[in-house]
Write a protein that holds these residues in place. Structure first.
Motif, short mmCIF file in Angstrom:
data_model
loop_
_atom_site.label_atom_id
_atom_site.label_comp_id
_atom_site.label_asym_id
_atom_site.label_seq_id
_atom_site.Cartn_x
_atom_site.Cartn_y
_atom_site.Cartn_z
N LEU A 394 72.26 59.58 2.76
CA LEU A 394 71.09 58.70 2.77
C LEU A 394 70.82 58.13 1.38
N MET A 395 70.84 58.99 0.35
CA MET A 395 70.41 58.60 -1.00
C MET A 395 71.47 57.88 -1.80
N GLU A 396 72.72 58.16 -1.50
CA GLU A 396 73.80 57.58 -2.32
C GLU A 396 74.50 56.41 -1.65
N HIS A 397 74.45 56.34 -0.32
CA HIS A 397 75.23 55.32 0.37
C HIS A 397 74.42 54.42 1.29
N VAL A 398 73.28 54.87 1.76
CA VAL A 398 72.50 54.08 2.71
C VAL A 398 71.40 53.31 2.01
N VAL A 399 70.55 54.01 1.28
CA VAL A 399 69.52 53.33 0.47
C VAL A 399 69.45 54.05 -0.88
N THR A 400 69.91 53.38 -1.92
CA THR A 400 69.93 53.99 -3.24
C THR A 400 68.54 53.91 -3.88
N LEU A 401 68.40 54.61 -5.00
CA LEU A 401 67.12 54.59 -5.71
C LEU A 401 66.78 53.17 -6.16
N ASP A 402 67.76 52.45 -6.69
CA ASP A 402 67.51 51.07 -7.11
C ASP A 402 67.08 50.20 -5.93
N GLU A 403 67.71 50.39 -4.78
CA GLU A 403 67.34 49.62 -3.60
C GLU A 403 65.93 49.97 -3.14
N MET A 404 65.55 51.24 -3.29
CA MET A 404 64.21 51.65 -2.89
C MET A 404 63.16 50.97 -3.78
N HIS A 405 63.40 50.95 -5.06
CA HIS A 405 62.48 50.25 -5.97
C HIS A 405 62.44 48.76 -5.66
N ALA A 406 63.59 48.19 -5.30
CA ALA A 406 63.63 46.76 -4.96
C ALA A 406 62.79 46.49 -3.71
N ARG A 407 62.80 47.42 -2.77
CA ARG A 407 61.97 47.26 -1.58
C ARG A 407 60.49 47.23 -1.96
N VAL A 408 60.10 48.13 -2.83
CA VAL A 408 58.70 48.17 -3.26
C VAL A 408 58.32 46.85 -3.94
N ASP A 409 59.20 46.35 -4.79
CA ASP A 409 58.93 45.10 -5.50
C ASP A 409 58.79 43.93 -4.50
N ALA A 410 59.68 43.89 -3.51
CA ALA A 410 59.64 42.80 -2.54
C ALA A 410 58.35 42.87 -1.70
N ILE A 411 57.98 44.07 -1.30
CA ILE A 411 56.74 44.21 -0.53
C ILE A 411 55.53 43.87 -1.38
N THR A 412 55.56 44.28 -2.64
CA THR A 412 54.46 43.96 -3.55
C THR A 412 54.24 42.47 -3.63
N GLU A 413 55.33 41.73 -3.77
CA GLU A 413 55.23 40.26 -3.85
C GLU A 413 54.70 39.69 -2.54
N LEU A 414 55.15 40.24 -1.41
CA LEU A 414 54.73 39.74 -0.10
C LEU A 414 53.24 39.95 0.14
N ILE A 415 52.76 41.15 -0.16
CA ILE A 415 51.39 41.50 0.25
C ILE A 415 50.34 41.23 -0.81
N GLU A 416 50.75 40.90 -2.03
CA GLU A 416 49.79 40.74 -3.13
C GLU A 416 48.61 39.83 -2.79
N PRO A 417 48.83 38.61 -2.32
CA PRO A 417 47.66 37.76 -2.06
C PRO A 417 46.74 38.32 -0.99
#
Length: 466
Positions: A394-417
């Motif tokens: 899960l952590m090394e091949h499916v969703v990496t730490l960098d990808e998890m942070h990228a998800r947070v960033d993308a959601i942050t941009e989406l929901i901010e307004p």
């Protein structure tokens, strides 16, 4: 030797009660025969729920405008925790759907805590819409129900969406969850998550039997004396499907017998191999559950007075009679340090040497270490390597730490307004601080599980057998 034969061999070391039926012949690859014929189960409408991912499109924040008359609103507010529907409608993308059932949603931790003093102390309440309550054929993109969660305990406003994503990444049949704006008669209620209901549509979509089996809510195999709230019999735990709990009774009886063996953990594990639809998928569930630190789910054992866990469903497949685990109510996740382990000294699920004494947790509730349940104990002690490998994948091949942070960033941009415009939300300062903290919490959780993987790689040691 098939699975039932293996169970007989393990349990033979102890003198067990006669009458436990164990199959001793047949192909090991053959599915276990369910306790009732599949033909006796009820059918469901095979129309798929949101097949084109329109409702559950994570890139869209859709507006849902609930329509209620004054009398219906007064009826709802007269007894807000009754979980009873009133007649209303909803306007979505300019189209009106009605009449539908409308009510406040939630149980103890979500709804009732808002009314501890007798009046509403929460800025937002959760809502549930039931499209087929008055018109049996009414659907919204194939959906019968919509669940709107208010995220009162999540100032980052995204934990539920993130956590269900990780469960799905791990191959778990988990609900979809997106963001929504909710209005009442045109007036804004605020920013919400919209989470897929676990109903007949969900199970028909996810399981090979087309949803003809039994869906149980919050009742744990081998612990069926702990019934869900307000249930007087095990049938009360059946959320969907035939009102026949014989499969779960059989599963529980097999676990009870296994606990009597000289090596009870091994015996319980053999039973799990026999009754779980896909044990690798169950370890995928554990990998996602522990990575996200879903601390108020299957590893939370509250004793009021009988000890039991909650926030999950089991599905019993009508074809095989085997069971699959489904997560629910995952908002209490990604917390570091873990509130229940830090502030109440509750052991983690794999700390099998810790005492089973009762510990006081929040609201002065008694709780018990997770490993004190034989199923949790067996999963940790007998299948630790499978858990480690599921976590590694899960952590090394499916969703990496960098990808998890990228998800947070993308959601942050989406929901901010939408978060900044929500007068009933956390407010800009608290929200931005919570998002920064969430990034740190994700780092901590990744490191926490990575340390367990490294310990296994270095020593090959499994949790002690307590």
């Amino acid at each position: 030797m098939n699975k039932r034969s293996a169970l007989a061999l393990v349990l033979a070391v102890a003198v067990i009660v006669a009458g436990v039926v164990i199959a001793t012949t047949g192909d090991a690859s053959s599915p276990r025969v369910p306790s009732r014929a599949a033909e006796t189960t009820i059918g469901v409408d095979q129309q798929r729920s949101d097949p084109f991912n329109i409702v559950f499109d994570l890139s869209t924040v859709r507006v849902y405008d609930i329509q209620l008359g004054e009398a219906e609103q007064a009826q709802l507010d007269a007894n807000p925790t009754a979980e009873q529907y009133v007649e209303g409608a909803v306007v979505i993308d300019g189209k009106r759907y009605g009449p539908i059932g409308v009510r406040y949603k939630g149980f103890f931790g979500v709804l009732r805590q808002c009314f501890f003093t007798g009046v509403n102390t929460c800025d937002k309440l959760a809502w549930k819409l039931k499209f087929n309550h008055y018109e049996p054929a009414l659907r919204y993109h194939g959906l019968k129900r919509l669940n709107f969660h208010q995220m009162n305990s999540d100032e980052a406003q995204m934990r539920e969406v993130l956590t269900y994503q990780v469960f799905r990444d791990a191959g778990v049949p988990a609900p979809r969850s997106v963001f929504a704006l909710l209005r009442l008669n045109g007036e804004p209620l605020g920013f919400y998550t919209l989470t897929e209901d676990i109903d007949d549509r969900f199970i028909a979509d996810r399981f090979r039997d087309g949803g003809r089996g039994v869906l149980y809510k919050e009742i744990w195999p081998g612990n069926i004396e702990r019934l869900p709230a307000f249930s007087e019999a095990i049938e009360g735990a059946i959320a969907r499907g035939p009102e026949d709990p014989s499969g779960l009774r059989e599963f529980s009886a097999a676990l009870t017998e296994a606990e009597k063996s000289d090596d009870s953990a091994a015996g319980v594990f053999v039973v799990l191999e026999d009754y779980i639809q896909d044990l690798d998928a169950l370890y995928g569930y554990l990998a996602a559950d522990r990575l996200t630190d879903n601390w108020d789910g299957i590893v939370a054992w509250y004793c009021v007075p009988v000890c039991g866990n909650h926030n999950f469903f089991w599905y019993e497949d009508a074809l095989s009679g085997e069971f699959s685990l489904i997560p629910w109510d995952v908002e209490n996740s990604w917390r570091s340090p873990s509130p229940i382990r830090t502030y109440y000294e509750m052991p983690d699920w794999d700390e099998t040497e810790r005492s089973c004494r009762l510990r006081k947790v929040f609201w002065d509730i008694d709780a018990r270490a997770p490993h004190c349940n034989p199923v949790i104990h067996a999963l940790a002690t007998q299948g630790w390597e499978r858990y480690i490998e599921a976590s590694r994948e899960l952590m090394e091949h499916v969703v990496t730490l960098d990808e998890m942070h990228a998800r947070v960033d993308a959601i942050t941009e989406l929901i901010e307004p939408h978060v900044l415009a929500d007068e009933n939300g956390p407010g800009e300062i608290q929200w931005r601080a919570a998002v920064r903290l969430l990034h740190d919490e994700i780092d901590d959780r990744w490191q926490y599980i990575a340390d367990k993987i490294a310990a296994w790689d270095a020593t090959g040691e499994v949790p002690g057998d307590g």
